[in-house]
Design an enzyme around this catalytic site. Sequence first.
Site, short mmCIF file in Angstrom:
data_model
loop_
_atom_site.label_atom_id
_atom_site.label_comp_id
_atom_site.label_asym_id
_atom_site.label_seq_id
_atom_site.Cartn_x
_atom_site.Cartn_y
_atom_site.Cartn_z
CD GLN A 33 8.69 70.42 -71.98
OE1 GLN A 33 9.64 71.19 -71.90
NE2 GLN A 33 7.99 70.27 -73.09
CB VAL A 91 5.44 64.91 -72.45
CG1 VAL A 91 5.27 64.50 -73.92
CG2 VAL A 91 4.81 63.87 -71.53
CG HIS A 136 2.67 69.60 -72.20
ND1 HIS A 136 3.91 69.13 -72.56
CD2 HIS A 136 2.63 69.55 -70.85
CE1 HIS A 136 4.58 68.78 -71.49
NE2 HIS A 136 3.84 69.04 -70.42
CG HIS A 155 -0.11 71.68 -67.44
ND1 HIS A 155 -0.35 70.38 -67.04
CD2 HIS A 155 1.22 71.74 -67.75
CE1 HIS A 155 0.78 69.69 -67.11
NE2 HIS A 155 1.74 70.49 -67.53
P1 DGP Z 1 4.54 68.13 -67.40
O1 DGP Z 1 4.81 67.66 -66.00
O2 DGP Z 1 4.36 69.65 -67.48
O3 DGP Z 1 5.51 67.62 -68.39
O4 DGP Z 1 3.11 67.50 -67.77
C1 DGP Z 1 2.95 66.40 -68.56
C2 DGP Z 1 1.53 65.90 -68.34
O5 DGP Z 1 1.25 64.98 -69.38
C3 DGP Z 1 1.29 65.16 -67.05
O6 DGP Z 1 0.37 65.92 -66.27
C4 DGP Z 1 0.71 63.83 -67.44
C5 DGP Z 1 0.36 64.01 -68.89
N1 DGP Z 1 0.57 62.84 -69.73
C6 DGP Z 1 1.73 62.17 -69.94
N2 DGP Z 1 1.55 61.17 -70.81
C7 DGP Z 1 0.24 61.22 -71.20
C8 DGP Z 1 -0.55 60.44 -72.09
O7 DGP Z 1 -0.11 59.48 -72.72
N3 DGP Z 1 -1.87 60.78 -72.19
C9 DGP Z 1 -2.41 61.84 -71.51
N4 DGP Z 1 -3.70 62.08 -71.69
N5 DGP Z 1 -1.68 62.60 -70.67
C10 DGP Z 1 -0.38 62.29 -70.52
#
Ligand code: DGP
Length: 137
Positions: A90, A92, A96, A98
């Site tokens: 993860q 972030v 979230h 997906h």
């Molecule tokens: P995970 O690997 O499960 O933590 O997925 C995090 C996702 O978040 C990754 O596919 C990219 C997306 N992401 C990270 N930062 C941002 C952002 O600032 N804006 C958007 N739209 N997506 C983001």
Amino acid sequence: MNCIFCGIVDGSVPASTVWEDEHSLAFLDNRPLFAGHCLLIPRLHVETLADLPPELVGPLFSNARMLSKAVEEALGAEGSFVGINNRVSQSVPHLHVHVVPRRKKDGLKGFFWPRNPYKHDEEMEEVRRRLRDYLKA
Ligand code: DGP
């Protein structure tokens, strides 16, 4: 707290939002597996699914259901993948979901998951017992 997804919620970080309601919003992932890859987040900052207050589980997952249908029907996909990383993998630390449009032979075959079969039936039974005991408590 400096959370990029809280920034999307409060409007200080730009995002391509596709849906929002009282409890959650969904926007396009900026590193998509495929075009239309969405992230659905609760407005409330929680890190993992286990941290989500029970009363928000229904509203969030109703929207996950709706988005899974949307990526298929609006984008002509054959199916979808819906998934959550909790802490491990993860990137972030704001929950979230997906929601990814899928097509046959789209290259996500196996979804990069190594398969680790149980060594024997007793090992499987022991794992089952531990989970059942925890869930009963
Ligand atoms: P995970 O690997 O499960 O933590 O997925 C995090 C996702 O978040 C990754 O596919 C990219 C997306 N992401 C990270 N930062 C941002 C952002 O600032 N804006 C958007 N739209 N997506 C983001």
